[in-house]
Write an enzyme that holds these catalytic residues in place. Structure first.
Site, PDB file in Angstrom:
ATOM      1  N   LYS A 193       0.860  -1.186   0.000  1.00 17.50           N
ATOM      2  CA  LYS A 193       0.000   0.000   0.000  1.00 17.50           C
ATOM      3  C   LYS A 193       0.894   1.233   0.000  1.00 17.50           C
ATOM      4  CE  LYS A 193      -3.653   2.275   2.636  1.00 17.50           C
ATOM      5  NZ  LYS A 193      -4.639   2.108   3.714  1.00 17.50           N
ATOM      6  N   LYS A 246      -2.242  -1.506  -3.846  1.00 20.39           N
ATOM      7  CA  LYS A 246      -3.104  -0.337  -3.745  1.00 20.39           C
ATOM      8  C   LYS A 246      -2.273   0.930  -3.827  1.00 20.39           C
ATOM      9  CE  LYS A 246      -6.120   1.843  -0.465  1.00 20.39           C
ATOM     10  NZ  LYS A 246      -6.569   1.885   0.875  1.00 20.39           N
ATOM     11  N   TYR A 311     -15.242   1.026  -6.808  1.00 20.47           N
ATOM     12  CA  TYR A 311     -16.491   1.773  -6.631  1.00 20.47           C
ATOM     13  C   TYR A 311     -17.349   1.693  -7.891  1.00 20.47           C
ATOM     14  CZ  TYR A 311     -13.613   3.387  -2.804  1.00 20.47           C
ATOM     15  OH  TYR A 311     -12.788   3.411  -1.695  1.00 20.47           O
TER      16      TYR A 311
HETATM   17  C1  PBG Z   1      -7.641   3.085   5.583  1.00 25.85           C
HETATM   18  C2  PBG Z   1      -7.933   2.948   4.136  1.00 25.85           C
HETATM   19  C3  PBG Z   1      -7.699   3.903   3.113  1.00 25.85           C
HETATM   20  C4  PBG Z   1      -8.236   3.361   1.948  1.00 25.85           C
HETATM   21  C5  PBG Z   1      -8.748   2.112   2.275  1.00 25.85           C
HETATM   22  N1  PBG Z   1      -8.520   1.871   3.627  1.00 25.85           N
HETATM   23  C6  PBG Z   1      -7.190   5.262   3.129  1.00 25.85           C
HETATM   24  C7  PBG Z   1      -5.866   5.679   3.597  1.00 25.85           C
HETATM   25  O1  PBG Z   1      -4.936   4.909   3.813  1.00 25.85           O
HETATM   26  O2  PBG Z   1      -5.789   6.886   3.765  1.00 25.85           O
HETATM   27  C8  PBG Z   1      -8.222   4.046   0.617  1.00 25.85           C
HETATM   28  C9  PBG Z   1      -9.330   3.720  -0.279  1.00 25.85           C
HETATM   29  C10 PBG Z   1      -9.540   4.616  -1.424  1.00 25.85           C
HETATM   30  O3  PBG Z   1      -8.875   5.649  -1.626  1.00 25.85           O
HETATM   31  O4  PBG Z   1     -10.438   4.277  -2.183  1.00 25.85           O
HETATM   32  N2  PBG Z   1      -6.416   2.652   6.003  1.00 25.85           N
HETATM   33 ZN    ZN Z   2      -5.892   3.505   8.130  1.00 19.55          ZN
END
Ligand code: PBG
Ligand code: ZN
Length: 324
Positions: A193, A246, A311
């Site tokens: 991530k 991600k 989405y």
């Molecule tokens: C929380 C989380 C995030 C997303 C999913 N779980 C945001 C972040 O790390 O700020 C992002 C999802 C998206 O942007 O669609 N940890």
């Molecule tokens: Zn988080």
């Protein structure tokens, strides 16, 4: 003249379909849902047209629609009524996510319900863990994550998806689940991530913008590729059942590398910013939404994703039906 006639295989629609290498199915999609406290709430997220905050009394209608479209899996996010320093509502038996999951499992027992496991929506500072002197503490956070995962499993979650990028989160959650008797609940790790600006609209949706600093001490630097392999390897060693990359679109190379190296189901998270950019362009009439979305989704599968959190899942499910 000696050259190859590649166009022979592109001559007709049925010829093209005969040689198509990658396919999209509705079973590839995981649809994200945001639940909130309150009654009769169905409020569009301003930065994400078509995405809503939904209160639990309106949950059934939404779940029925998702099921009727053939979508088999959802990922649940919650926006709690109250936040505190250590995100207690994340692991509260009556937290918004726990209540939503119980309700969903009652209405739709065969829908696969994935719980996003993190603290940032539930902490008043908006970071994904416990803070000390402005720094997110790793090991203290692990305990709370394991508690959160167990409470989500108790509520009926079919898969636990930890997204907070602490070191050792898969091991800690696996141990927590096993000790509580949830040995059969898989972990879908947000293994890779990145600290991405593409999460902007989600933070609007989840009210989870960090109140100070950023997430760069725990999420990855977009410049790094080898580090992604290290992250994936440690998660596999700790017992992850799925790996996730991600965001998706700027990281298709990483999806491909993971797919080539590791024999685990691979998930791409088509994040909020990727969604909103297309929506904005489509609402302006600058791009054709249906064809551009299906092209993006197929590119993620071609890159190696088995599953896509998106989405666009409901729209894509409809479009795939139309195309049949
Ligand atoms: C929380 C989380 C995030 C997303 C999913 N779980 C945001 C972040 O790390 O700020 C992002 C999802 C998206 O942007 O669609 N940890
Ligand atoms: Zn988080």
């Amino acid at each position: 003249m000696n050259f190859q006639r590649h166009r022979r295989l592109r001559r007709t629609a049925s010829m093209r379909s005969l040689v198509r290498e990658t396919h999209l199915h509705v079973s590839d999609f995981i649809y994200p849902l945001f639940f909130v406290e309150g009654e009769n709430v169905k409020k569009e997220v301003p930065s994400m047209p078509g995405v809503y905050h939904i209160s639990l009394d309106l949950l059934e209608e939404e779940i029925k629609e998702v099921e009727s479209l053939g979508i088999q899996s959802i990922i649940v996010f919650g926006v709690p009524g109250e936040k505190d320093e250590c995100g207690s509502s994340a692991y509260d038996h009556n937290g918004i996510v726990q209540k939503a999951i119980r309700q969903i499992k009652e209405i739709a027992p065969s829908l696969t319900v994935i719980a996003d496991t993190c603290l940032c929506q539930f902490t008043d500072h908006g970071h994904c863990g416990v803070i000390e002197n402005g720094y997110v503490r790793n090991d203290e956070t692990l305990e709370l994550l394991a508690k959160t995962a167990v409470s989500q499993a108790e509520a009926g979650a079919d898969i636990i998806a930890p997204s907070n990028m602490m070191d050792g989160f898969v091991a800690a959650i696996r141990q927590g689940l096993d000790e509580a008797g949830y040995t059969e609940i898989p972990i879908m790790s947000y293994a890779v991530k990145y600290a991405s600006s593409f999460y902007g609209p989600f933070r609007d949706a989840a009210h989870s913008t960090p109140q100070f600093g950023d997430r760069k001490t725990y999420q990855m630097d977009p410049a790094n590729r080898l580090e992604a392999l290290r992250e994936a390897e440690s998660d596999i060693a700790e017992g992850a059942d799925f790996l996730m990359v991600k965001p998706a679109l700027s990281y298709l190379d990483i999806l491909r590398e993971l797919k080539d190296r590791y024999p685990l189901p691979l998930v791409a998270y088509n994040v909020s910013g990727e969604y909103s950019m297309i929506k904005a362009a489509a609402l302006n009439g600058w791009v054709d939404e249906k064809s551009i979305v299906l092209e993006k989704l197929i590119s993620m599968k071609r890159a190696g994703a088995d599953l896509i959190i998106t989405y666009f899942a409901k729209d894509a499910a409809r479009w795939l039906k139309e195309n049949q």
